[in-house]
Design an enzyme around this catalytic site. Structure first.
Site, PDB file in Angstrom:
ATOM      1  N   LYS A 103     -10.863   2.548  17.143  1.00 14.44           N
ATOM      2  CA  LYS A 103      -9.790   2.896  17.541  1.00 14.44           C
ATOM      3  C   LYS A 103     -10.101   2.404  18.985  1.00 14.44           C
ATOM      4  O   LYS A 103      -9.530   1.962  20.228  1.00 14.44           O
ATOM      5  CB  LYS A 103      -9.801   4.155  17.820  1.00 14.44           C
ATOM      6  CG  LYS A 103      -8.654   5.031  16.287  1.00 14.44           C
ATOM      7  CD  LYS A 103      -8.753   6.556  16.169  1.00 14.44           C
ATOM      8  CE  LYS A 103      -8.245   6.045  14.258  1.00 14.44           C
ATOM      9  NZ  LYS A 103      -8.249   7.976  14.238  1.00 14.44           N
ATOM     10  N   GLY A 158       1.102  -1.122   0.192  1.00 16.65           N
ATOM     11  CA  GLY A 158       0.001   0.297  -0.279  1.00 16.65           C
ATOM     12  C   GLY A 158       0.263   1.424   0.046  1.00 16.65           C
ATOM     13  O   GLY A 158       1.701   2.047   1.045  1.00 16.65           O
TER      14      GLY A 158
END
Length: 436
Positions: free
Chosen positions: A205, A10
């Site tokens: 998160k 990526g």
């Protein structure tokens, strides 16, 4: 010693940042890690764009599986995102005996239990500092720096897009839609901002931090999510009059009944440091029984801040390989056989204080009816202000309550909305003092 070879999957904004940091700080990184670290192979479908970001000395491939299957690669860095192809790649890397560094919070929040179990079986590490709050080293703080503490709760402003929008609405008095358009123009918000403004990003998160803090498996499906898209600027204004700031807060707390795991707009006293975290910045406030409160503040996104966390993980894994790999810090801070399956509390069982804004007829007895219904549900009022005038025929009543269970406040709101003197829905926001 033999250099450590990195395979990068990526090559985008963050991937380019990782390549930049590894090259620019190569000597310093080697001094800290104990041996040279080299980026040797990277993948992206558009090879021409990838070349611009990583330079000529890195081998480029279009197929990310070529990275995880490269026998020369020691550590695989996953920056693809999502939880489909990225999951396959990470599991394949682990099966091949490679250590993994990832910034992918969704992957871990949804599939982390499986990934960490596989890594434990294979004797490899999965490092993920960049998955939460970008360049802020909150994972290491929770897993290592605060390991002597019983973590009581964590509160985080962990989505820069939402924080930018709320800051602009407060400072400029602008509407949500106008500020969202500005955030998109500046590149702070995606064309489809749902993931950020509806709390999903913050929920991923928070799920990771709760697992680290309390020694529980990842349980994103049990995280309560409420975004900011329906916030009215008038509530931000009234909150400020009462001494509060409105923030999209991720909050998790261990209680005797279970673990609270929730993301929602929250009133925070303006005297709290975390209430003054503005713009696209992130902050995490953690309360430990020994250390008290610790505030961790910094850039929650961006090429170089996030790359800083990714490269720090690479250095950590390299140190373990260079020293004694059998004495690693556990993935989720607690030893794998010591995780507890604590219950995540449904939102109706959570206790909080509340901000209520009620549109009502401006006539005698209406306020008494409203406060009477709150009293019937054992809800105590901390503060009350009334806006409007008799000549207009209506008013807005703003009430702050003391702590009460969500189920009780919902029952009171339903009763208040049923009054013929009340117009429309009651606006409700939760409050957190963040003192104990």
């Amino acid at each position: 010693m033999k250099p450590i070879n990195i395979g990068l999957m990526g090559v985008g904004t963050v991937g380019g940042g990782v390549a930049t940091v590894l090259k620019r700080n190569a000597e310093e990184i080697a001094r800290r890690a104990g041996r040279e670290i080299r980026l040797t192979i990277a993948s992206r479908r558009n090879l021409e764009l990838a070349r611009q970001l990583v330079g000529d000395e890195v081998k480029l491939v279009a197929d990310a599986f070529a990275v995880v299957n490269d026998p020369e690669v020691d550590i695989v860095v996953e920056l693809i995102g999502g939880d489909t192809v990225a999951k396959e790649l990470v599991l394949k890397a682990i099966a091949n005996g490679k250590h993994v560094v990832t910034a992918n919070k969704k992957l871990l929040a949804v599939h982390g239990n499986e990934i960490f179990a596989r890594a434990q079986e294979q004797g490899v590490m999965v490092a993920f500092e960049a998955a939460v709050a970008g360049g802020i080293p909150i994972i290491k703080a929770l897993r290592e720096g605060l390991s002597a503490n019983r973590i009581e709760w964590i509160a985080g402003i962990i989505n820069g897009t939402s924080n930018f929008i709320l800051t602009e609405m407060r400072e400029k008095g602008a509407s949500f839609s106008d500020v969202l358009a500005e955030a998109q123009r500046l590149g702070y918000a995606e064309a489809d901002p749902t993931f950020d403004i509806e709390g999903h990003d913050a929920g991923h998160k928070l799920t990771i931090m709760a697992a680290l803090a309390f020694g529980i498996p990842m349980q994103f499906d049990s995280c309560y999510l409420e975004g900011i898209s329906k916030l009215d600027g008038v509530d931000i204004k009234y909150a400020e009059e009462l001494g509060y700031r409105v923030k999209l807060l991720g909050f998790t707390r261990r209680t005797d009944a279970g673990v609270e795991l929730r993301v929602h707009p929250t009133l925070i006293p303006e005297s709290q440091l975390i209430a003054n975290v503005n713009g696209v910045m992130n902050a995490v406030l953690a309360k430990g029984d020994a250390v008290g409160q610790t505030l961790h503040y910094g850039a929650g996104a961006g090429a170089l801040p996030t790359a800083s966390a990714v490269v720090a993980d690479i250095v950590d894994v390299t140190r373990l390989l260079t020293a004694d790999p059998e004495h690693r810090v556990p993935h989720l801070a607690f030893q794998p056989d010591q995780l507890k399956d604590l219950r995540i509390l449904p939102i109706d069982e959570v206790y909080s204080s509340y901000y209520l804004r009620i549109g009502a007829a401006d006539r005698a007895g209406v306020l008494a009816n409203i406060t009477g219904l709150l009293a019937e549900n054992d809800i105590s009022i901390e503060a009350l202000i009334q806006k409007g005038s008799a000549s207009e025929g209506n008013a807005e009543v703003v009430i702050l309550t003391h702590r009460v269970q969500e189920g009780a406040i919902n029952a009171a709101i339903a009763a208040i909305e049923a009054l013929d003197s009340v117009a429309g829905k009651v606006v409700r926001l939760r409050m957190e003092e963040l003192n104990d």
